[in-house]
Design a protein around this motif. Structure first.
Motif, short mmCIF file in Angstrom:
data_model
loop_
_atom_site.label_atom_id
_atom_site.label_comp_id
_atom_site.label_asym_id
_atom_site.label_seq_id
_atom_site.Cartn_x
_atom_site.Cartn_y
_atom_site.Cartn_z
N TRP A 19 -8.13 7.69 49.17
CA TRP A 19 -8.95 8.20 50.28
C TRP A 19 -8.17 9.25 51.02
CZ3 TRP A 19 -8.79 6.05 55.71
CH2 TRP A 19 -7.70 5.19 55.93
N HIS B 246 -4.18 12.95 59.79
CA HIS B 246 -2.84 12.38 60.01
C HIS B 246 -2.16 13.00 61.23
CE1 HIS B 246 0.63 9.99 59.01
NE2 HIS B 246 0.12 9.61 57.87
N HIS C 113 2.99 1.11 54.62
CA HIS C 113 2.56 2.13 53.65
C HIS C 113 3.66 3.15 53.41
CE1 HIS C 113 0.41 5.27 51.64
NE2 HIS C 113 0.30 6.06 52.69
N HIS D 74 4.37 6.81 51.63
CA HIS D 74 3.70 8.00 51.11
C HIS D 74 4.30 8.42 49.76
CE1 HIS D 74 1.63 9.85 54.89
NE2 HIS D 74 1.73 8.55 55.04
N HIS E 164 0.35 0.90 58.73
CA HIS E 164 -0.97 1.52 58.70
C HIS E 164 -1.94 0.87 59.67
CE1 HIS E 164 -3.87 4.32 57.04
NE2 HIS E 164 -2.96 4.76 56.20
CU1 C2O Z 1 -2.99 6.55 55.03
CU2 C2O Z 1 0.50 7.90 56.61
O1 C2O Z 1 -1.25 7.23 55.81
#
Ligand code: C2O
Ligand code: CU
Length: 436
Positions: free
Chosen positions: A122, A126, A373, A375, A420
């Protein structure tokens, strides 16, 4: 998680229009939109979306390809687009201050995406993500397999919650320090946005791509009226499809399911609660599919991934700290942090040599769950017996729990590593790694 958090459930008309890549380039325009979140006669909310809609268009591209996306920012705040789960080139990762300059209001940025892995991903804003994502700046990003599985329907199920004010419009309290120090900004209205709009027949085989796009809420999900298997987590195929039981999606996680419709009338997506479950979405079933011959659900074609070297793994620890009722006193500048540090500094959590395997203990020393999360990479969750389990990009760690992950840092650049739950990220729970 408790039922009283919710006001109501319903099915208003939020849909993500599909956008195949007719050509190899596409505009993605962030702009103010109005959206009807609550059903019936309630007022529409002023929100933000892409290409005139929230959710933004479903972007579909072919595995192995490149695509150019011209991002135009027409909201009155700086922004950038992150392609969550795509193992992209670092400069295209969409993190202002780390991989690119912020795109100011009125500005634009040329993204070139590559899609080495097929799967369910997705995209989302940000910058001030706790506000921009809450206001609707996200959409599905689907990378199609070269040989897709044989299904009658391929449906995307975006699961979200919204915090609605008493007047029935989206509440504007994005920066509440109270929310940020607790479980984040939880909504009081939840729904599954299912696209395309279609009816199912009993006996149809369907692929459901579930995505939790909420800023902070962890969603348990139950499906009724189907029988099938989980075939992928966070976009990555499981070598052995698993039974659909105890599905839990922390913000940003995805689950792909392939299932046969068994119900004669309805398929439902439920938020289970001790008393009566809450219906987040449903699809009407009508008629029967007499053509399809029953067959087992087989694994999706594997993506090409680097194998970790468990024996040579570098051992690291990342401890989540802070928040309300913190078990220990913390002295950093904001509400949350990792390893005594809040927010980003010039110093990365670690400098990896390209190709290095690391085993990182994620220690949750707080009173709240966190969804961590990374990256630009996926990682293995290590099972209790120390063996690699699911290959994910976001992992849920309950309060007081520790989970080890195993990652091959093979994508060069500067990569964010954060919670997240976007309210936690807003309040300092983020760091970065360097791969060179
Ligand atoms: Cu879905 Cu830093 O991200
Ligand atoms: Cu968190």
């Amino acid at each position: 998680m408790n039922r009283r958090d919710f006001l109501a459930a319903g099915t208003a008309a939020l849909l993500a229009p599909r956008l195949g890549w007719a050509s190899s380039s596409q505009d993605l325009v962030a702009q103010p939109v109005t959206a009807q979140i609550l059903p019936d006669d309630s007022p529409a909310s002023a929100m933000w979306g892409y290409n005139g809609n929230t959710p933004g268009p479903e972007l579909r591209l072919a595995q192995g390809g490149f695509v150019d996306v011209r991002f135009l920012n027409q909201i009155n705040q700086g922004s950038a687009v992150h392609w969550h789960g795509l193992r992209s080139e670092n400069a295209m990762d969409g993190v202002p201050g780390l991989t690119q300059d912020i795109v100011p209001s009125g500005g634009e940025f040329a993204y070139r995406l590559r899609a080495p892995d097929a799967g369910t991903f997705w995209y989302h804003a940000h910058n001030r993500s706790w506000e921009q994502v809450a206001k609707g700046m996200y959409g599905p990003l689907i990378v199609e397999e070269r040989n897709p599985p044989d299904v009658d329907h391929d449906m995307t199920v975006l699961i979200d919650d919204w915090r609605m004010s008493e007047t029935g419009v989206l509440a504007a309290d994005f920066d509440s320090r109270h929310d940020q120090s607790h479980a984040g900004r939880l909504g009081n209205f939840a729904r599954a946005i299912i696209t395309p709009e279609a009816q199912l027949r009993t006996g149809d085989r369907v692929r459901f791509r579930l995505l939790n796009v909420a800023t902070d809420r962890i969603f348990p999900v139950e499906l009724t009226g189907i029988q099938g298997k989980v075939v992928a987590l966070d976009g990555m195929p499981l070598t052995t499809p698993q039974d659909i039981a105890d599905l839990v999606l922390t913000p940003a996680q995805r689950v792909d399911i392939i299932a046969d419709v068994t119900a004669p009338e309805i398929v439902q997506f439920l938020f289970p609660t001790p008393d009566s479950p809450y219906v987040m979405g449903e699809i009407t079933v009508s008629g029967a599919n007499d053509q399809r011959i029953a067959s087992p659900i087989t694994p999706l074609p594997a993506n090409e991934i680097a194998q970790p070297d468990l024996d040579a793994a570098l051992l690291l620890t990342l401890t989540m700290e802070g928040g309300a009722m913190s078990p220990r006193s913390t002295s950093f500048s904001d509400i949350w942090g990792f390893n005594g540090q809040s927010g980003l500094t010039d110093k990365p959590f670690h400098d990896f040599e390209r190709g290095q395997t690391a085993r990182i203990s994620l220690v949750n020393d707080t009173r709240f769950p966190h969804g961590i999360h990374l990256h630009g990479h996926h990682f293995f969750e290590l099972n209790a017996d120390g063996e690699p389990g699911a290959f994910r990009d976001t992992t849920l760690i309950e309060a007081g729990e520790t989970r080890d992950i195993l990652c091959v840092f093979d994508n060069p650049g500067k990569w964010l590593l954060h919670c997240h739950m976007l309210g936690h990220q807003a309040a300092g729970m983020k760091t970065w790694v360097n791969v060179s």
